[in-house]
Design a protein around this motif. Structure first.
Motif, PDB file in Angstrom:
ATOM      1  N   PHE A 147      28.746  70.869  24.283  1.00 30.95           N
ATOM      2  CA  PHE A 147      28.722  72.319  24.463  1.00 30.95           C
ATOM      3  C   PHE A 147      27.593  72.961  23.665  1.00 30.95           C
ATOM      4  N   ASN A 148      27.438  72.531  22.439  1.00 33.16           N
ATOM      5  CA  ASN A 148      26.393  73.038  21.538  1.00 33.16           C
ATOM      6  C   ASN A 148      25.847  71.850  20.757  1.00 33.16           C
ATOM      7  N   GLU A 149      24.647  71.449  21.048  1.00 28.04           N
ATOM      8  CA  GLU A 149      24.078  70.245  20.451  1.00 28.04           C
ATOM      9  C   GLU A 149      24.209  70.255  18.929  1.00 28.04           C
ATOM     10  N   ILE A 150      24.801  69.191  18.393  1.00 23.96           N
ATOM     11  CA  ILE A 150      25.025  69.051  16.959  1.00 23.96           C
ATOM     12  C   ILE A 150      23.981  68.093  16.388  1.00 23.96           C
ATOM     13  N   ASP A 151      23.405  68.459  15.226  1.00 27.61           N
ATOM     14  CA  ASP A 151      22.401  67.593  14.597  1.00 27.61           C
ATOM     15  C   ASP A 151      22.987  66.735  13.487  1.00 27.61           C
ATOM     16  N   ALA A 152      24.031  67.218  12.816  1.00 25.46           N
ATOM     17  CA  ALA A 152      24.674  66.452  11.744  1.00 25.46           C
ATOM     18  C   ALA A 152      26.085  66.979  11.529  1.00 25.46           C
ATOM     19  N   VAL A 153      26.956  66.086  11.068  1.00 22.60           N
ATOM     20  CA  VAL A 153      28.349  66.440  10.812  1.00 22.60           C
ATOM     21  C   VAL A 153      28.617  66.384   9.319  1.00 22.60           C
ATOM     22  N   PHE A 154      29.288  67.409   8.795  1.00 28.26           N
ATOM     23  CA  PHE A 154      29.662  67.474   7.388  1.00 28.26           C
ATOM     24  C   PHE A 154      31.189  67.568   7.342  1.00 28.26           C
ATOM     25  N   ILE A 155      31.818  66.541   6.770  1.00 30.03           N
ATOM     26  CA  ILE A 155      33.260  66.402   6.872  1.00 30.03           C
ATOM     27  C   ILE A 155      33.908  66.297   5.495  1.00 30.03           C
ATOM     28  N   ASP A 156      35.020  66.995   5.318  1.00 29.51           N
ATOM     29  CA  ASP A 156      35.782  66.911   4.068  1.00 29.51           C
ATOM     30  C   ASP A 156      36.182  65.457   3.827  1.00 29.51           C
ATOM     31  N   GLU A 157      35.992  64.987   2.589  1.00 30.72           N
ATOM     32  CA  GLU A 157      36.246  63.582   2.273  1.00 30.72           C
ATOM     33  C   GLU A 157      37.700  63.176   2.493  1.00 30.72           C
ATOM     34  N   ASN A 158      38.616  64.134   2.517  1.00 33.82           N
ATOM     35  CA  ASN A 158      40.028  63.836   2.727  1.00 33.82           C
ATOM     36  C   ASN A 158      40.516  64.190   4.130  1.00 33.82           C
ATOM     37  N   ALA A 159      39.587  64.492   5.023  1.00 37.79           N
ATOM     38  CA  ALA A 159      39.985  64.822   6.387  1.00 37.79           C
ATOM     39  C   ALA A 159      40.691  63.632   7.026  1.00 37.79           C
ATOM     40  N   HIS A 160      41.615  63.929   7.903  1.00 35.09           N
ATOM     41  CA  HIS A 160      42.334  62.858   8.598  1.00 35.09           C
ATOM     42  C   HIS A 160      41.341  61.946   9.304  1.00 35.09           C
ATOM     43  N   TYR A 161      41.618  60.646   9.290  1.00 39.04           N
ATOM     44  CA  TYR A 161      40.645  59.690   9.801  1.00 39.04           C
ATOM     45  C   TYR A 161      40.342  59.839  11.278  1.00 39.04           C
ATOM     46  N   CYS A 162      41.193  60.522  12.036  1.00 37.97           N
ATOM     47  CA  CYS A 162      40.839  60.755  13.435  1.00 37.97           C
ATOM     48  C   CYS A 162      39.616  61.661  13.539  1.00 37.97           C
ATOM     49  N   ASN A 163      39.426  62.539  12.549  1.00 40.68           N
ATOM     50  CA  ASN A 163      38.246  63.404  12.544  1.00 40.68           C
ATOM     51  C   ASN A 163      36.989  62.603  12.244  1.00 40.68           C
ATOM     52  N   LEU A 164      37.116  61.610  11.364  1.00 43.98           N
ATOM     53  CA  LEU A 164      35.976  60.738  11.093  1.00 43.98           C
ATOM     54  C   LEU A 164      35.657  59.903  12.330  1.00 43.98           C
ATOM     55  N   ASN A 190      38.007  78.925  24.592  1.00 39.19           N
ATOM     56  CA  ASN A 190      37.440  79.675  25.708  1.00 39.19           C
ATOM     57  C   ASN A 190      37.290  78.768  26.927  1.00 39.19           C
ATOM     58  N   ARG A 191      37.210  79.382  28.074  1.00 36.24           N
ATOM     59  CA  ARG A 191      37.273  78.650  29.344  1.00 36.24           C
ATOM     60  C   ARG A 191      36.144  77.616  29.473  1.00 36.24           C
ATOM     61  N   GLU A 192      34.950  77.977  29.054  1.00 38.82           N
ATOM     62  CA  GLU A 192      33.810  77.063  29.194  1.00 38.82           C
ATOM     63  C   GLU A 192      33.991  75.811  28.335  1.00 38.82           C
ATOM     64  N   PHE A 193      34.450  75.997  27.106  1.00 36.49           N
ATOM     65  CA  PHE A 193      34.653  74.860  26.206  1.00 36.49           C
ATOM     66  C   PHE A 193      35.768  73.950  26.719  1.00 36.49           C
ATOM     67  N   ILE A 194      36.862  74.538  27.163  1.00 37.90           N
ATOM     68  CA  ILE A 194      37.987  73.745  27.647  1.00 37.90           C
ATOM     69  C   ILE A 194      37.608  72.983  28.912  1.00 37.90           C
ATOM     70  N   GLU A 195      36.776  73.563  29.737  1.00 39.12           N
ATOM     71  CA  GLU A 195      36.336  72.868  30.947  1.00 39.12           C
ATOM     72  C   GLU A 195      35.553  71.600  30.599  1.00 39.12           C
ATOM     73  N   ILE A 196      34.766  71.658  29.540  1.00 40.04           N
ATOM     74  CA  ILE A 196      34.025  70.471  29.095  1.00 40.04           C
ATOM     75  C   ILE A 196      34.992  69.395  28.623  1.00 40.04           C
ATOM     76  N   ILE A 197      36.031  69.796  27.890  1.00 45.07           N
ATOM     77  CA  ILE A 197      37.040  68.825  27.437  1.00 45.07           C
ATOM     78  C   ILE A 197      37.731  68.179  28.635  1.00 45.07           C
ATOM     79  N   LYS A 198      38.061  68.981  29.639  1.00 44.41           N
ATOM     80  CA  LYS A 198      38.774  68.459  30.795  1.00 44.41           C
ATOM     81  C   LYS A 198      37.910  67.503  31.626  1.00 44.41           C
ATOM     82  N   LYS A 199      36.596  67.601  31.472  1.00 42.87           N
ATOM     83  CA  LYS A 199      35.704  66.681  32.172  1.00 42.87           C
ATOM     84  C   LYS A 199      35.279  65.510  31.286  1.00 42.87           C
ATOM     85  N   GLY A 200      35.722  65.510  30.022  1.00 42.50           N
ATOM     86  CA  GLY A 200      35.275  64.525  29.051  1.00 42.50           C
ATOM     87  C   GLY A 200      35.982  63.185  29.156  1.00 42.50           C
ATOM     88  N   ASN A 201      35.471  62.215  28.405  1.00 43.42           N
ATOM     89  CA  ASN A 201      35.983  60.850  28.459  1.00 43.42           C
ATOM     90  C   ASN A 201      37.433  60.741  28.000  1.00 43.42           C
TER      91      ASN A 201
END
Length: 363
Positions: free
Chosen positions: A100-117, A232-243
């Motif tokens: 939806f919005n090209e990401i260049d880098a991800v910054f993640i909390d060190e204790n985030a649930h591993y599914c986020n990693l 929003n509708r546009e973002f959810i549509e991308i999820i519904k077409k995703g892997n």
């Protein structure tokens, strides 16, 4: 090994014995709710276990669409995506954001649930962890690793499951706006629990930003099962077409019916959320009164630790002997382990007082 032999509730059967139960995350005891069980059974009888194919083919049913429509109404969004699990909701959400919005880098909390990693690693972009809940370290990591003009994605749990900390999402949002980036919140423990209308961390902070996206689960507060992503509708549509959406089977029919009924129940009974908050405050005040220092707030997770793992195990075992089940956990964010109590809206004041009384004797 402990074997649960009943539905989770304030009184739960474990290894053939009934315990006063303060574990799991059935915050409103809806997993044991008669209306939800009946809804699941009726759907099972009518539709079978599931559609036996992915939603990319013939696998979409009216029941799945009803869950998405009702969830969008509950969260006040244009649409929602209902997928196989809460774990997958974060992977699907992060992958969709990258499209939806090209990401260049991800910054993640060190204790985030591993599914986020897992989600962060799946988009093949640099991933940097920052110190747990530290806005300062997040800024430092962005300044040191992001090139001019690049867009960051900040990833965090909304409520962290171990200690019940709420991420400073309002500050993450300002950082995202500064760098033209985005925030993804894994709000598994926030949805249905915090916010004026139970809409989670986003509502808790009274935010109004197009930079924040979030997902969670129907398997905790709502008494159902499966991942939910409002948006929003546009973002959810991308999820519904995703892997993830198209590659995994849809949630089982009984789980979908249970989730739908769970949303309806929480929508009609906002007083249950206030009861949940009051129970959390009652217990945390009680802990503080006999020397266990814990922040007094309305998050229904109460966690503390001692220097000695042996002491914590003794407390846990003595409570079990007295017929009370809490949790001794070793999880992301704790090496020695912690003692963890989860409050339900259905716990009575007397039940909470009994736990406090037994704890005071042991500690």
């Amino acid at each position: 090994m402990y074997l649960m032999e009943s539905g989770p509730g304030t009184e739960t059967t474990i290894n053939g014995k009934t315990f006063l139960y303060f574990g799991g995350t059935s915050y409103y005891q809806l997993h044991n709710n008669t209306d939800i069980i009946d809804a699941g059974c009726e759907a099972f009888q009518k539709y079978g276990l599931n559609s036996a194919t992915s939603r990319a083919g013939m696998g979409t049913t009216k029941l799945l669409l009803d869950v998405e429509k009702k969830a969008a109404e509950y969260f006040g969004t244009e649409d929602a995506a209902y997928i196989a699990s809460g774990y997958l909701s974060n992977i699907a959400g992060i992958q969709a954001l990258n499209t939806f919005n090209e990401i260049d880098a991800v910054f993640i909390d060190e204790n985030a649930h591993y599914c986020n990693l897992d989600g962060a690693n799946s988009i093949n972009k640099p991933v940097f962890s920052f110190t747990h809940l530290s806005v300062e370290d997040l800024m430092l990591k962005i300044e040191n690793n992001l090139k001019p003009g690049q867009q960051p994605l900040i990833v965090s749990d909304g409520i962290f499951p171990l200690f019940g900390n709420i991420a400073p999402v309002e500050k993450y949002t300002k950082i995202a706006e500064k760098y033209n980036g985005f925030v993804w919140i894994d709000d598994a423990h926030g949805l249905g629990v915090i916010g004026k209308n139970g809409r989670g961390t986003y509502e808790h902070y009274k935010l109004n930003s197009e930079r924040i996206f979030y997902g969670g689960t129907m398997g905790k507060a709502f008494g159902g099962f499966g991942g939910i992503i409002p948006g929003n509708r546009e973002f959810i549509e991308i999820i519904k077409k995703g892997n993830v959406m198209n590659g995994a089977s849809a949630p089982p029919t009984p789980a979908a019916a249970a989730s739908l009924k769970g949303i309806e129940i929480l929508s009609k009974n906002p007083e249950d959320r206030k009861k949940l908050w009051n129970n959390a405050i009652q217990f945390k005040k009680g802990l503080n009164e006999f020397g266990v220092n814990i922040e007094i707030n309305h998050i229904p997770i109460a966690t503390w630790s001692f220097d000695s793992e042996k002491k914590m195990r003794i407390i846990y075992e003595k409570l079990m002997e007295s017929g009370i089940s809490i949790q001794f956990l070793k999880y992301v964010g704790s090496k020695k382990g912690v003692l963890r109590v989860v409050l339900f809206s259905t716990h009575t004041e007397a039940q909470i007082d009994r736990l406090l009384y037994e704890l005071k004797k042991i500690i």
